[in-house]
Design a protein around this motif. Structure first.
Motif, PDB file in Angstrom:
ATOM      1  N   HIS A 106      -0.696  86.959  48.995  1.00  0.00           N
ATOM      2  CA  HIS A 106      -1.326  86.938  50.469  1.00  0.00           C
ATOM      3  C   HIS A 106      -2.375  86.642  50.050  1.00  0.00           C
ATOM      4  O   HIS A 106      -3.470  85.983  51.152  1.00  0.00           O
ATOM      5  N   ARG A 138      10.195  88.085  58.840  1.00  0.00           N
ATOM      6  CA  ARG A 138      11.266  88.722  58.860  1.00  0.00           C
ATOM      7  C   ARG A 138      12.559  87.913  57.504  1.00  0.00           C
ATOM      8  O   ARG A 138      13.641  87.877  58.972  1.00  0.00           O
ATOM      9  N   TYR A 192       1.242  85.044  61.515  1.00  0.00           N
ATOM     10  CA  TYR A 192      -0.407  85.612  60.632  1.00  0.00           C
ATOM     11  C   TYR A 192      -1.309  86.609  61.454  1.00  0.00           C
ATOM     12  O   TYR A 192      -1.456  87.710  62.260  1.00  0.00           O
ATOM     13  N   ILE A 193      -1.315  85.686  62.618  1.00  0.00           N
ATOM     14  CA  ILE A 193      -2.651  86.090  64.241  1.00  0.00           C
ATOM     15  C   ILE A 193      -1.662  86.677  64.582  1.00  0.00           C
ATOM     16  O   ILE A 193      -2.009  87.749  65.889  1.00  0.00           O
ATOM     17  N   ASN A 219       3.355  90.544  55.875  1.00  0.00           N
ATOM     18  CA  ASN A 219       4.020  92.227  55.443  1.00  0.00           C
ATOM     19  C   ASN A 219       5.160  92.228  55.756  1.00  0.00           C
ATOM     20  O   ASN A 219       5.448  91.765  57.262  1.00  0.00           O
ATOM     21  N   GLY A 220       5.762  92.639  54.963  1.00  0.00           N
ATOM     22  CA  GLY A 220       7.877  93.724  55.774  1.00  0.00           C
ATOM     23  C   GLY A 220       8.239  92.136  56.008  1.00  0.00           C
ATOM     24  O   GLY A 220       9.416  91.538  56.258  1.00  0.00           O
TER      25      GLY A 220
END
Lengths: 400, 333, 247, 251, 295
Positions: D206, D223, D245-246, D41-42
């Motif tokens: 996703h 980012r 991710y993790i 996300n983001g």
């Protein structure tokens, strides 16, 4: 649409009782004016009261004439006025429309009246076109017009030594006409126009224009506007100390009710022309007192007085012709001299112009005023033969 | 954008069959019946009611339908439609009076003026959305108003009066109310059918798509601004047709026609009758004009009643008279 | 494992439940997102909601906070049913929310952002204590809220809800999009907050981060809690978790 | 390296008030591939997506499509070049029927049609085609229903049918599985697989299992920057990606 | 003495000052609109009617209760503000889930009702309201005669505008307001009663309009239509300013007053339309307005 003021007097009974020989005639009068807008006070319900008084004073019932009065609000809009007038003539059997302030509305009714061959007795509107290029065989213009106001105020002011004029003009046809007429008068009388500012119509803030007038070096500021614009101009002129500064303000279209709304504190010293003031003589005072009793204590304006006198004269013509045929009645009205308590003796000219004296008034200071509605002092009388535009100068097609 | 809620409420209503049973001109049968009914009413009308009143109703019905084309189908709330109605009225009045044009030419000229004005203002106004769009259109209309007050040819507050009704094609005298009446009926009917056709044209389909979901229409490759401008111009033109006709009926063009309250009135008619319905604005116009006519004695109360109707319509009655009726009958009207 | 068993296991984990969520359903417009979420949070513990994107984690937090327009079921906080209450009342009861997008107000300065949430009860951190946690903020007090870096914004977003005296903090992906060093700092902060007695529900995608701060993990999928794992049992459940999270 | 590049971005950057959402992204999409854009996300996926479809104007950088610079083009014109996007929330025309929804897209072939004088019956020529497309996504029975009344999953299907009606050369799908149940996910994945023949697809998604199943090539954003690129196997083993991710712990 | 475009500079100063006075009204009214728009996202078409109500309430206070100008300056905005609160609670609050255009239509209808009611009761010729004795008269500035009252209008408007700006930009309450404008949901989640904030904001915006109305009462005639035309000009001011910032609406209000004042000197006929012309130009160049956030 029409407020039916059921004013039908028991005509039949009256006829039987009095035993007059006259055939019964039933007349419907439509009082069409502003009932909620800026001219509501100077015409409005007061004009209906005046028309009723005319019917009563004339003793219509005894003379075998049944009179019904209807009234409506034209909202000062020509389209509304024309719709109502059309419907009155087409559907409701109205014979004569009276009052109709606001020039645009008056011109609209003028047209329709001619088209439908009825009678129009205008009291409320100012435009001199009604007896000029737009003149109609079916129209009488009773009370005043812009030419008379411009002339009365313009010439009297110049004569009093106020030679340099500055005009504050509402930028639309009516204001420009007022300015043009007054300019002609001022220049003819030996005055000059040092400046003019055309303000948007309608406006609310006139300070900027007043400031320009103030710095122009004029002796007098002529207000060539009407209604709310005039009221605001006068109010703000007083605020900016224009009169204290030695300049005079001439209202070219100001009515008694405007002064009432402004208050003497603000309006004092204003010079204006009218054809009627309640406090002129015993006749006007007596009538006005009766009027005030029927109208919440408000004194009549010249417009309301004109409605009274116009209706009275119309009824006289109906009586004289024994019917209400518009052509005959109009001819009779023009033929008969007019006479009433309010305007005295007068005549109706070929172009429909009612001729009578006009008066120049100055608004009293609060100290001079004796009480409510004591607003004017008379400065001069403009005799009938000079008060209105000469017959041959109006470009009225009826006048050859 | 506009009326999203209203339409959501209507989604349950509109379940037209895949191919709606078509009458003439590709109309569903019930629409055809309504049009025939309206025409019949129009033909009988002048023998029952005052023809001038009926002509006024028709002019405003056309005006409201033109406005609804923009609001109900284009999703654009203009608060300045008086500009097109009024300017067309001025131009046709002037053309008929000063240049002596025949009535059909005068009306055409007035309508064309409204179209040009619509093009200029529309091109600017569609740069903004929603409330801004409404305010911008309002401001443009005010410019037209000020121009009308001051331009010499409009006659200022006197307006243009005693406009001759003239002879249609130089032949038929329109002086008598009856003969003019049938011309107005013909114009109104033509206008309504045209609007109906616009709504149900390929263009109208795209329009409805843009109203429903503009970004998606863009992603499908539609240059949505061009469509919005096109419907704006069409709406302004038809509003102009109504205004030009009105000038002949009343033989008068006046400031009332360009004042912002006129813009408000047409919104009221549309809202009251049912925006986004074909026949709603006609009913709305009839109710509002009838109210102004028959309640005129009430003076300022007419304004108050209009205001109350506005408030009530917005709060409780967003589908309008015909919208509600359509829901009851389960047929889009 | 049935829901009931799950709950029982959760209950036994620690003392009394501060937050009890039972069979909560929630909708975004017409899309039904939560299909009966149930879980408990005990006073003083840190739990995470783990799961894939779109599983309903954020929506669950919003349901608890009362800012999900359409929700059903039961959410009892501190002995009080809150499902029908407006967000402001829930906030006054002592729950504070730090949204995923951080919700820093662009038209407010850092200081105004920090001071914005009103005190709902005693026991919140003082401004000085917040500055101790996040020294960066002190230097940037007068700058515009959104002019801060992502990490600073996150600190501000957490910092401002610590003042209010809320007992339960709902943190939605506080590490999202942040550099590792910042993530570490936030982890330290959460640990400190736990020591200070705050109860925290954390939505995380960052699994390692979650593992480093939480007592327990609820696995959310398809709008339900489908499993719960104690942090101590994490190592043994890694494969299962990877399957859940789809990595 | 990709041989036949259909869509390429170079140095793509988007700055919003005070922060950089997409930072110097280079992207190459091979013709005929299914390319996925993923990231936590983001990460700037949606911003990137909106830049490519011209719904946002990039601060810096260039975008070329079929060798043509489209950086300054309007979104509607991109669609005309054969590059059509979908939306995250269902993007149907709620007051048109399902059939009309599809037809709106088919109608585009007529050009910018302002023919308001014609009856919409001229569009009935498209009805057959539209029905076929609806059938393809399993919506034939709902052709006459207003789109707004369809359940969510069907709306998404309708959206795909509408998009297909344009016969785009390239499809950009913004989280096509967002908010879907299991069965729907499978169905839509099947549909995507089917429509991918002869087409290029770029999708933001996703659901990694879907990505693994569909995408030949994957770009990972984090980012605002490209973190990694390659097929699923390569990308999923990349330690940076796993970190992203993790995530990294704090100790 | 040199002249500028045919106007002596002194006269020009005078005109600029007068423009500033008009600008005061624009600023107060557009500020009220901006405050309301910010939080409610509604263009308050009733604003003109509420301005008029301010003047009327001042008149009524004086004529029915003998309450003077100074007290009215405080009381009238409060009274009208309370009617605003009632309107918001009773009517406007029912529309927040709808398209904002419904707010425009509703407030337009309300304006018709309010103006109609006052017209029915008081007619339209206008009612007199005197300048308070403390402010009557004026001072000679050399280049012009400035009525004290006008000076007071500029001064007090500036103070009120700046105070409003201060409250909104520099206080805690203002921070709530700004935050709620950006993200009402989150502000609600902090425990702030956003609906009440909205109601009070509407009341306050309305009170600003009423305050302008009281200021206007002694110089313009108190009449039911006084706000009807003014509000449309203020809308144009708002489009030009762009609704973006509080300070923007103040600056645009005063600035356009000045420009209008200049037009009155150089092209008086055009002074009513100059603001609309500027609006068209601004729209062409900067669709979001001078201080507006991009759409």
């Amino acid at each position: 649409m029409t407020r039916i003021r059921n004013f039908t007097l028991a005509a039949v009974a009256a006829t039987l009782l009095s035993g007059t020989a006259l055939a019964e005639t039933s007349v419907k009068i439509g009082v069409l004016n502003d009932r909620s807008g800026v001219y509501a006070d100077l015409s409005g319900e007061g004009s209906v009261v005046a028309a009723q008084m005319a019917v009563e004073d004339f003793n219509a019932a005894e003379k075998g004439i049944t009179v019904e009065i209807v009234s409506a609000d034209h909202q000062n809009k020509p389209d509304v006025a024309s719709t109502i007038a059309r419907q009155w003539y087409d559907q409701d059997g109205v014979d004569v429309i009276v009052d109709v302030p606001t020039s645009s509305a008056a011109l609209a009714v003028n047209d329709i009246t001619r088209e439908k061959n009825k009678v129009f007795i205008n009291s409320g509107a100012g435009t001199a076109d009604l007896t000029g290029p737009q003149c109609s065989p079916n129209t009488v213009h009773w009370t005043y017009d812009t030419w008379a106001l411009a002339h009365g105020t313009g010439s009297a002011m110049v004569e009093a030594g106020h030679k340099k004029w500055f005009f504050l003009t509402a930028d639309y046809a009516f204001g420009q006409a007022l300015e043009r007429d007054t300019t002609a008068v001022v220049e003819a009388a030996g005055g000059e126009v040092v400046g003019t500012v055309r303000h948007p119509f309608p406006g609310s803030d006139f300070s900027s224009f007043l400031l320009q007038a103030q710095s122009s070096g004029a002796d007098v500021i002529g207000l060539a506007n009407a209604g709310g614009d005039t009221i605001n101009s006068i109010k703000q002129a007083s605020e900016f100390g224009i009169t204290q500064g030695g300049q005079a303000i001439a209202g070219l279209l100001v009515f008694l009710t405007d002064i009432h709304a402004l208050g003497l504190e603000t309006a004092q010293g204003l010079v204006l022309t009218e054809s009627f003031y309640w406090d002129q003589n015993d006749g006007t005072r007596e009538w006005s007192k009766r009027f005030a009793e029927k109208h919440d204590g408000d004194m009549p304006t010249m417009v309301q007085a004109g409605v009274y006198a116009g209706v009275l004269h119309y009824l006289k013509a109906v009586e004289a012709t024994g019917g209400k045929d518009p052509t005959a009645v109009m001819a009779k009205m023009k033929e008969m001299p007019t006479e009433d308590e309010l305007f005295g003796q007068g005549t109706i000219r070929e172009d429909g112009r009612k001729i009578h004296d006009m008066y120049l008034f100055r608004v009293k200071t609060p100290d001079q005023s004796q009480g409510p509605w004591d607003y004017y002092e008379q400065v001069a009388t403009i005799p009938a033969d000079q008060a209105f535009r000469p017959l041959n100068e109006g470009n009225c097609p009826l006048v050859q | 954008m506009m009326a999203a809620e209203t339409r959501n409420a209507r989604t349950e209503v509109a379940a037209p069959a895949l191919t709606a049973p078509a009458g003439a001109m590709g109309m569903p049968r019930h629409h055809l019946l309504i049009f025939v009914g309206l025409l019949a009413l129009g033909l009988i009308g002048p023998f029952v009611l005052y023809p001038v009143f009926l002509m006024k109703v028709m002019c405003f019905a056309l005006f409201a339908c033109a406005f609804n084309l923009l609001l109900g189908y284009g999703g654009l709330l203009s608060f300045g439609h008086a500009a097109y109605f009024g300017s067309a009225s001025y131009v046709s009045a002037y053309a008929a009076k000063a240049w002596g044009l025949t009535p059909e030419l005068a009306i055409l000229l007035g309508t064309a003026t409204a179209a040009v004005l619509g093009l200029v203002f529309g091109a600017l106004a569609i740069r903004r959305q929603g409330i801004y769009f409404a305010m911008v259109t309002l401001a443009f209309a005010q410019m037209v108003y000020f121009f009308s007050v001051q331009a010499p040819f409009t006659g200022g507050e006197d307006g243009i009066q005693s406009v001759p009704r003239g002879h249609l094609f130089g032949l038929i005298d329109l002086g008598p109310d009856r003969s003019l009446y049938f011309l107005v009926l013909a114009i109104t009917f033509f206008g309504l059918l045209l609007i109906y056709r616009i709504i149900h044209s390929p263009f109208g389909q795209v329009l409805k798509a843009i109203r429903d979901n503009e970004p998606r229409s863009v992603s499908l490759g539609y240059r949505t601004n061009q469509y919005k401008l096109a419907v704006f111009v069409l709406s302004a033109t038809l509003a102009g047709l109504a205004g030009a006709t009105k000038a002949l009926v009343f033989q008068l063009a006046s400031l009332t026609d360009v004042y912002w309250t006129m813009s408000g009135e047409v919104v009221l008619m549309t809202l009251l009758g049912g925006m986004g319905t074909v026949f709603g604005p006609i009913v709305g116009a009839a109710v509002v004009v009838g109210m102004q006519n028959y309640l005129a004695t009430l003076g300022a109360w007419v304004t108050i009643i209009q205001g109350v109707i506005f408030v009530v319509s917005v709060l409780l009655f967003r589908e309008g008279i015909i919208g509600v009726l359509g829901r009851w009958l389960k047929k889009p009207l | 494992m049935t829901e009931a068993q799950l709950m029982e296991r959760a209950h036994s984990a620690q003392g009394s439940s501060l937050l009890t969520v039972r069979d909560v359903h929630g909708w975004y417009g017409e899309s039904h997102v939560l299909h009966g979420v149930s879980f408990d949070v005990h006073a003083g513990e840190v739990v995470t909601l783990l799961g894939r994107n779109g599983a309903g984690k954020t929506t669950t937090l919003k349901a608890i906070m009362g800012i999900l327009a359409k929700r059903r079921g039961s959410i009892v906080f501190d002995g009080r049913e809150t499902i029908g209450l407006p967000a402001r009342t829930i906030a006054r009861a002592g729950i504070a929310f730090c949204p995923e997008e951080r919700g820093i107000f662009a038209s407010l300065s850092v200081e105004e952002n920090l001071m914005l949430p009103p005190k709902v009860r005693d026991g919140g951190l003082s401004v000085e204590q917040i500055f101790e946690l996040f020294p960066n903020l002190k230097e940037r007090l007068s700058s515009q809220g959104t002019k801060l870096s992502g990490g600073e914004q996150q600190m501000l977003a957490i910092g401002r809800i610590l003042r209010t005296g809320a007992k339960l903090l709902l943190l939605d992906e506080p590490t999202e999009g942040l550099a590792p060093v910042i993530v570490q700092q936030i982890g330290h902060t959460i640990a400190k907050l736990k020591r200070a007695g705050f109860t925290i529900v954390l939505v995380e995608q960052n699994f390692r981060f979650a593992a480093s701060v939480a007592d327990r993990h609820y696995v959310v999928e398809q709008g339900r809690v489908i499993d719960t794992i104690r942090n101590d049992d994490l190592e043994s459940n890694l494969d299962k978790l990877h399957a859940y999270l789809g990595v | 390296m990709i041989n036949d590049v259909i869509l390429a971005a170079k140095g793509l950057t988007k700055q919003f008030k005070g922060f950089v959402a997409v930072n110097d992204v280079d992207l190459q999409i091979g013709r005929g591939s299914i390319h996925a854009l993923i990231g936590p996300n983001g990460a700037g996926k949606t911003t990137c997506f909106n830049l490519l479809t011209k719904f946002l104007q990039p601060t810096r950088g260039t975008i070329t499509y079929n060798g043509r610079d489209i950086t300054r083009m309007q979104p509607a014109d991109i669609a005309r070049l054969g590059m059509v996007r979908s939306f995250q929330i269902s993007a149907v025309f709620p007051h048109l029927t399902a059939l009309e929804n599809v037809r709106i897209a088919l109608q585009r072939q007529r050009g910018d049609s302002f023919d308001f004088w014609r009856s919409e019956r001229v569009l009935s020529g498209f009805d057959g085609q539209a029905l076929a497309l609806l059938d393809e996504v399993g919506l034939a029975d709902f052709a006459a229903d207003p789109a707004g009344a369809l359940p969510y999953g069907r709306k998404r299907a309708l959206e795909i049918a509408t998009t297909l009606a344009l016969d785009p050369e390239m499809l950009l799908l913004d989280e096509p599985m967002a908010g879907m149940g299991h069965e729907d996910v499978d169905r839509i994945a099947g549909v995507i697989q089917r429509i991918a023949k002869n087409r290029t697809i770029l999708m933001v998604e996703h659901n990694l299992s879907v990505v693994a199943r569909l995408a030949g090539r994957i770009t990972v954003l984090a980012r605002g920057k490209v973190l990694a690129e390659g097929d699923y196997a390569t990308v999923s083993k990349n330690p940076d990606v796993i970190d992203a991710y993790i995530g990294a712990g704090h100790d | 003495m040199f002249e500028l475009l045919g106007i002596p500079p002194q006269a020009l100063f005078g005109q600029l000052l007068l423009g500033l006075i008009n600008g005061s009204f624009y600023a107060l009214l557009s500020l009220g609109l901006a405050v309301i728009f910010g939080l409610l996202n509604i263009i308050n078409f009733t604003h003109g009617a509420q301005y008029m109500m301010g003047a009327f309430v001042a008149w009524m206070l004086l004529n029915y209760l003998g309450i003077n100008y100074w007290a009215a300056l405080v009381l009238a905005p409060v009274i009208v503000g309370i009617t605003g609160v009632i309107i918001e609670r009773l009517l406007i609050s029912r529309l927040y889930h709808l398209d904002h255009l419904y707010g425009l239509l509703l407030t337009f209808g309300l304006a018709l009702v309010i103006q109609g009611l006052f017209r029915n009761e008081y007619g339209i010729s206008g009612l007199p309201y005197q300048i308070p004795p403390q402010l009557s008269g004026g001072m000679n500035l050399g280049f012009m005669f400035l009525p004290n009252y006008r000076g007071w209008v500029v001064a007090v408007s500036l103070v009120v505008c700046l105070a409003t700006w201060f409250v909104i930009e520099k206080t805690r309450l203002g921070a709530y307001l700004r935050a709620a404008t950006e993200n009402p949901t989150l502000v609600g989640a902090f425990g702030i009663n956003v609906p009440r904030l909205i109601t009070l904001t509407y009341g306050f915006g309305v009170a600003l309009a009423a305050f302008a109305g009281v200021l206007a009462a002694p110089i313009y005639s108190v009449n039911p239509n006084m706000g009807a035309d003014l509000i449309i000009v203020v809308f144009a001011v708002v489009v030009i300013g762009g609704m973006g910032s509080i300070l923007g609406s103040i600056i645009t209000g005063f600035g356009l007053g000045l420009i209008e004042g200049l037009t009155r000197v150089f092209y008086p006929e055009g002074s009513a339309v100059v603001i609309f012309v500027i609006m068209a130009i601004v729209l062409l160049v900067k669709p979001a307005g001078l201080f507006g956030r991009a759409a």
